[in-house]
Design a protein around this motif. Structure first.
Motif, PDB file in Angstrom:
ATOM      1  N   GLU A 169     -11.560   0.291   3.636  1.00 29.58           N
ATOM      2  CA  GLU A 169     -12.539  -0.772   3.388  1.00 29.58           C
ATOM      3  C   GLU A 169     -12.117  -1.612   2.179  1.00 29.58           C
ATOM      4  OE1 GLU A 169     -15.624  -3.120   4.355  1.00 29.58           O
ATOM      5  OE2 GLU A 169     -14.951  -1.342   5.492  1.00 29.58           O
ATOM      6  N   GLU A 170     -11.593  -0.924   1.155  1.00 30.81           N
ATOM      7  CA  GLU A 170     -11.099  -1.633  -0.036  1.00 30.81           C
ATOM      8  C   GLU A 170      -9.908  -2.523   0.323  1.00 30.81           C
ATOM      9  OE1 GLU A 170      -9.344  -0.481  -4.455  1.00 30.81           O
ATOM     10  OE2 GLU A 170     -10.474   1.024  -3.317  1.00 30.81           O
ATOM     11  N   LEU A 171      -9.053  -2.007   1.199  1.00 28.62           N
ATOM     12  CA  LEU A 171      -7.895  -2.790   1.649  1.00 28.62           C
ATOM     13  C   LEU A 171      -8.362  -4.034   2.411  1.00 28.62           C
ATOM     14  CD1 LEU A 171      -4.869  -3.245   2.196  1.00 28.62           C
ATOM     15  CD2 LEU A 171      -5.060  -1.656   4.134  1.00 28.62           C
ATOM     16  N   LEU A 185       0.702   5.926  -0.455  1.00 29.19           N
ATOM     17  CA  LEU A 185       0.001   7.180  -0.706  1.00 29.19           C
ATOM     18  C   LEU A 185       0.742   7.985  -1.757  1.00 29.19           C
ATOM     19  CD1 LEU A 185      -1.157   8.674   2.717  1.00 29.19           C
ATOM     20  CD2 LEU A 185      -2.525   7.524   0.970  1.00 29.19           C
ATOM     21  N   LEU A 221      -2.116  -1.579  -3.655  1.00 28.01           N
ATOM     22  CA  LEU A 221      -3.241  -0.666  -3.485  1.00 28.01           C
ATOM     23  C   LEU A 221      -2.690   0.723  -3.165  1.00 28.01           C
ATOM     24  CD1 LEU A 221      -6.346  -1.110  -3.567  1.00 28.01           C
ATOM     25  CD2 LEU A 221      -6.284  -1.226  -1.072  1.00 28.01           C
ATOM     26  N   THR A 222      -3.063   1.740  -3.955  1.00 33.75           N
ATOM     27  CA  THR A 222      -2.566   3.091  -3.712  1.00 33.75           C
ATOM     28  C   THR A 222      -3.734   4.070  -3.674  1.00 33.75           C
ATOM     29  OG1 THR A 222      -2.256   3.590  -6.069  1.00 33.75           O
ATOM     30  CG2 THR A 222      -0.407   2.575  -4.900  1.00 33.75           C
ATOM     31  N   GLN A 223      -3.460   5.236  -3.097  1.00 29.08           N
ATOM     32  CA  GLN A 223      -4.490   6.284  -3.032  1.00 29.08           C
ATOM     33  C   GLN A 223      -3.818   7.639  -3.166  1.00 29.08           C
ATOM     34  OE1 GLN A 223      -6.689   6.637   0.695  1.00 29.08           O
ATOM     35  NE2 GLN A 223      -8.430   7.579  -0.343  1.00 29.08           N
ATOM     36  N   ILE A 227       0.845  -1.187   0.000  1.00 27.02           N
ATOM     37  CA  ILE A 227       0.000   0.000   0.000  1.00 27.02           C
ATOM     38  C   ILE A 227       0.884   1.242   0.000  1.00 27.02           C
ATOM     39  CG2 ILE A 227      -1.932  -1.140   1.165  1.00 27.02           C
ATOM     40  CD1 ILE A 227      -1.093   0.266   3.767  1.00 27.02           C
ATOM     41  N   PHE A 244      -4.724   5.510   5.106  1.00 32.05           N
ATOM     42  CA  PHE A 244      -5.663   5.637   3.992  1.00 32.05           C
ATOM     43  C   PHE A 244      -6.956   6.312   4.456  1.00 32.05           C
ATOM     44  CE2 PHE A 244      -4.280   1.849   1.087  1.00 32.05           C
ATOM     45  CZ  PHE A 244      -3.345   2.668   0.469  1.00 32.05           C
ATOM     46  N   GLY A 248     -12.863   4.957   2.805  1.00 31.39           N
ATOM     47  CA  GLY A 248     -13.263   4.076   1.724  1.00 31.39           C
ATOM     48  C   GLY A 248     -12.126   3.165   1.273  1.00 31.39           C
ATOM     49  N   LYS A 249     -10.908   3.711   1.222  1.00 28.57           N
ATOM     50  CA  LYS A 249      -9.756   2.916   0.783  1.00 28.57           C
ATOM     51  C   LYS A 249      -9.390   1.869   1.833  1.00 28.57           C
ATOM     52  CE  LYS A 249      -7.960   3.625  -2.574  1.00 28.57           C
ATOM     53  NZ  LYS A 249      -8.024   3.059  -3.945  1.00 28.57           N
TER      54      LYS A 249
END
Length: 427
Positions: A65-67, A17, A46-48, A15, A59, A62-63
């Motif tokens: 929850e995605e993670l 940012l 997974l990135t944001q 993950i 994060f 929402g991210k």
């Protein structure tokens, strides 16, 4: 090490940012390489995009929850973050995802711990690990401290039964850090004495610096094989991150009898943990004391400019800013339509495995190190025959003539050598 039944690789999620850093993609690629180096297998990333990390969870909601869904889907037990996380971020992410959270700092410390061979390197890493652990006694269950060899031994990551247990662990870690610092200071004193002795001998020195896995140890070994005082005394090299953690120093004797010391230092990486940079300051002291820095760059890596920026930043952080530097763009043999060896002033395009490249490198080093060489005429009385013998053994003697007054020699000397032999120099 390849995956096998005895040592299966741990599946992990990465993950990170993206804060509009132009090097973000490169850093995520590097993070993947670091996890591979630590016997882990990346199954997803997974990135944001965010201006700054969310204080509680890194994060956004929402991210996170995605993670959580990604952890369940890929059935992973560990997530690796591209930044150093706060204790509360680690605690909250672990609670919400059910996976262990390893941040970039802990990952690099873990790799270093598995690579360290000498007592000094082991102590430096152990101290950095303990300093990392102190604010995380309540939360972190991820950093393996079982490899440490200090007085307390074992891991301090267990949650205690209340504040008393926590404070006991804290005091134990602080005591251990104090003991490690004392032992490091003693080792540093020995190293400083060795450097002072070399300074008195006026031996020139070159320090290899640069990104991890750029080829520094390969240059060290190829030069030792050619010119080493002990040609069997090569250093460990491998196509892996952080293959070398210890500073190795070798004496090289060139064909014209000029000598210099070559040191191979620990490689750099972006976002190198501050505690680790501080801990390795003593190891990097060889670079700080060098007459010339030899920066080795992996020219075949598309991110080589970012790697050079990291090297410059790390050198600045340890106080090395104004030493002469030769830059070697290495691994040119892996590139298409790149001519090598090539030289423009103090910039070289080479391959460490190419004989002509090594010739060019040595010529460049010779010019840089021994620019102050000068030819002198010496007249040495026959009664000082030991001086003549020493010069024949250790100096570049261009001519010798025997006169009634003694032995007349034309010799190429450094200013320090000329000062020692001033009584024999003819004006």
């Amino acid at each position: 090490m390849h995956e096998n039944e005895e040592n299966p690789r741990v599946a992990v999620l990465l993950i990170g940012l993206d804060r509009n850093d132009p090097q973000f993609d490169y850093q995520m690629t590097e993070l993947a390489n670091l996890t591979e180096a630590n016997q882990m297998e990346v199954v997803s990333t997974l990135t944001q995009k965010l201006d700054r990390p969310v204080a509680a969870t890194y994060f956004g909601k929402g991210k996170v929850e995605e993670l959580k869904e990604a952890v369940a889907f890929h059935e992973v037990t560990m997530v690796v973050a591209n930044d150093e996380l706060s204790p509360s971020q680690i605690r909250n992410l672990e609670a919400q995802t059910g996976a262990s959270i390893l941040d970039r700092t802990a990952l690099i410390l873990d790799i270093f711990a598995s690579r360290a061979k000498t007592r000094l390197a082991q102590l430096q890493i152990e101290m950095a690990q303990l300093q990392y652990q102190l604010p995380r006694l309540r939360t972190s269950m991820n950093v393996r401290l079982d490899q440490q060899t200090g007085g307390g031994g074992g891991s301090f990551t267990s949650r205690g039964s209340g504040e008393t247990k926590l404070e006991t662990n804290r005091r134990l870690i602080e005591h251990q850090i104090s003991m490690i610092k004392k032992e490091i200071t003693e080792i540093e004193a020995d190293d400083q004495n060795r450097r002072k002795y070399r300074d008195k001998q006026a031996i020139k020195s070159v320090a290899l610096v640069g990104y991890t896995n750029a080829g520094k140890s390969t240059y060290m070994n190829e030069l030792v094989k050619r010119y080493g005082e002990n040609q069997e005394k090569t250093v460990f090299q491998a196509d892996m991150l952080f293959a070398t953690l210890e500073t190795s120093v070798r004496k090289l004797n060139l064909p014209d009898n000029q000598t210099f010391l070559l040191s191979d230092t620990v490689g750099f990486v972006s976002k190198l943990p501050h505690n680790l940079v501080a801990a390795f300051r003593a190891t990097l002291a060889e670079a700080a004391q060098a007459d010339v820095l030899l920066q080795v760059v992996d020219y075949s890596d598309p991110n080589y400019k970012a790697m050079m920026d990291t090297t410059t930043q790390t050198l600045k952080e340890i106080g090395i800013t104004d030493l002469p530097m030769i830059t070697v763009y290495n691994k040119a043999d892996r590139m298409i339509d790149i001519k090598y060896p090539e030289r423009t002033d103090d910039t070289l395009i080479l391959s460490a495995l190419d004989s002509s490249s090594l010739d060019m490198l040595v010529d460049t080093l010779h010019q840089k190190l021994f620019a102050d060489l000068k030819e002198y005429t010496l007249l040495i009385p026959f009664s000082d025959g030991q001086i003549v013998a020493a010069l024949n053994d250790d100096a570049n003697v261009t001519s010798t003539e025997y006169l009634e007054e003694g032995t007349q020699m034309n010799v190429i000397l450094t200013p320090v050598e000329a000062s020692r032999l001033a009584q024999y120099i003819q004006e």
